[in-house]
Design an enzyme around this catalytic site. Structure first.
Site, PDB file in Angstrom:
ATOM      1  N   SER A 170       0.814  -1.221   0.000  1.00 46.07           N
ATOM      2  CA  SER A 170       0.000   0.000   0.000  1.00 46.07           C
ATOM      3  C   SER A 170       0.842   1.262   0.000  1.00 46.07           C
ATOM      4  O   SER A 170       1.952   1.287   0.541  1.00 46.07           O
ATOM      5  CB  SER A 170      -0.857   0.039   1.263  1.00 46.07           C
TER       6      SER A 170
HETATM    7  N1  SAH Z   1       0.958  -4.591   5.088  1.00 42.33           N
HETATM    8  C1  SAH Z   1       1.985  -4.749   4.078  1.00 42.33           C
HETATM    9  C2  SAH Z   1       1.386  -4.859   2.698  1.00 42.33           C
HETATM   10  C3  SAH Z   1       0.906  -6.204   2.403  1.00 42.33           C
HETATM   11  S1  SAH Z   1       0.501  -6.540   0.717  1.00 42.33           S
HETATM   12  C4  SAH Z   1       3.011  -3.643   4.104  1.00 42.33           C
HETATM   13  O1  SAH Z   1       2.722  -2.517   4.458  1.00 42.33           O
HETATM   14  O2  SAH Z   1       4.160  -3.913   3.760  1.00 42.33           O
HETATM   15  C5  SAH Z   1      -0.634  -7.860   0.991  1.00 42.33           C
HETATM   16  C6  SAH Z   1      -0.032  -9.119   1.538  1.00 42.33           C
HETATM   17  O3  SAH Z   1      -1.080  -9.999   1.873  1.00 42.33           O
HETATM   18  C7  SAH Z   1       0.875  -9.859   0.543  1.00 42.33           C
HETATM   19  O4  SAH Z   1       2.160  -9.970   1.078  1.00 42.33           O
HETATM   20  C8  SAH Z   1       0.186 -11.220   0.405  1.00 42.33           C
HETATM   21  O5  SAH Z   1       1.079 -12.297   0.256  1.00 42.33           O
HETATM   22  C9  SAH Z   1      -0.591 -11.307   1.718  1.00 42.33           C
HETATM   23  N2  SAH Z   1      -1.691 -12.278   1.748  1.00 42.33           N
HETATM   24  C10 SAH Z   1      -2.632 -12.546   0.805  1.00 42.33           C
HETATM   25  N3  SAH Z   1      -3.476 -13.520   1.245  1.00 42.33           N
HETATM   26  C11 SAH Z   1      -3.049 -13.868   2.494  1.00 42.33           C
HETATM   27  C12 SAH Z   1      -3.490 -14.828   3.473  1.00 42.33           C
HETATM   28  N4  SAH Z   1      -4.535 -15.611   3.292  1.00 42.33           N
HETATM   29  N5  SAH Z   1      -2.797 -14.905   4.633  1.00 42.33           N
HETATM   30  C13 SAH Z   1      -1.733 -14.123   4.869  1.00 42.33           C
HETATM   31  N6  SAH Z   1      -1.260 -13.211   3.986  1.00 42.33           N
HETATM   32  C14 SAH Z   1      -1.911 -13.079   2.816  1.00 42.33           C
END
Ligand code: SAH
Length: 214
Positions: free
Chosen positions: A59
């Site tokens: 994000s």
């Molecule tokens: N909060 C993070 C951004 C995350 S992007 C930051 O600021 O850096 C979204 C993330 O959600 C990705 O890394 C993806 O792999 C994860 N994701 C998607 N589905 C998921 C699930 N079921 N369990 C855990 N992580 C998941």
């Protein structure tokens, strides 16, 4: 330009856009460049989503600020994050929760969980715990959570997350496939109140209570 000055100008931009002081102070303490993969590090303080590999995008800082603002994380709070990514958002929430609080963060991609764990521990975020698993099922072992922040878009609000939310408690989650709405779920006195906070764009939440068709 040195990182500190870049960070300061991003914070000034977010302040002009209406972010609150407590969230801005927390973001001012987190060196975002240290969480970024090398190829996007020069853009660490641009207010834009960044591609981090593994088909994932993190994000924009203004979205991190908006979600933290909606969650309203007090000191000593127990927070669950689904979707650790690079770990930046978890660090900002750890600053808000303070040393008496804990952030449990769940990621499904092993390389991302490992990288985030390494950077968070190098920077001394001992109150952030990274778990490798399907976050759509939450993290029942440490429930209930005062706040839950979901960083990927779900088809619906996963039931286990609402169950693992404390009363009182707040949860933010983007919901939808192509067009998504950021939903705020508040649990109070046994009631669950859901409010639509507007259109957003996130990568899909995959897993048992997430999307399956990707
Ligand atoms: N909060 C993070 C951004 C995350 S992007 C930051 O600021 O850096 C979204 C993330 O959600 C990705 O890394 C993806 O792999 C994860 N994701 C998607 N589905 C998921 C699930 N079921 N369990 C855990 N992580 C998941």
């Amino acid at each position: 330009m040195p990182w500190d000055r870049r960070r300061r100008s991003l914070i000034d931009l977010l302040r002009r856009e209406g972010a609150g002081d407590r969230v801005l102070q927390a973001m001012d303490r987190v060196p975002r460049e240290q969480f970024m993969p090398e190829n996007v590090r020069p853009d660490a303080y641009e207010d834009t989503p960044l591609y981090i590999g593994h088909n994932q995008t993190i994000s924009a800082p203004s979205m991190v600020a908006a979600m933290c603002q909606l969650l309203d994380i007090p000191e000593g709070c127990k927070v669950l994050e689904i979707g650790t990514g690079m770990g930046y958002h978890a660090a900002v929430m750890a600053e808000l929760a303070g040393p008496a609080g804990t952030v449990f963060t769940v990621e499904r991609i092993p390389e991302l969980a490992d990288q985030a764990r390494t950077v968070l521990s190098k920077l001394g975020y001992d109150n952030v715990k990274v778990f490798l698993r399907d976050g759509t099922e939450g993290l029942p072992d440490f429930a209930p959570y005062d706040r839950i922040s979901v960083a990927a878009a779900a088809p619906d609000i996963p039931k286990p997350l609402v169950e693992q939310l404390n009363d009182p408690g707040r949860l933010v989650i983007p919901v939808g496939r192509y067009f998504q709405q950021l939903m705020l779920v508040e649990k109070r006195g046994g009631h669950v109140i859901t409010t639509d906070k507007g259109g957003v764009a996130f990568v899909p939440l995959l897993g048992k209570y997430g999307f399956k068709g990707y």
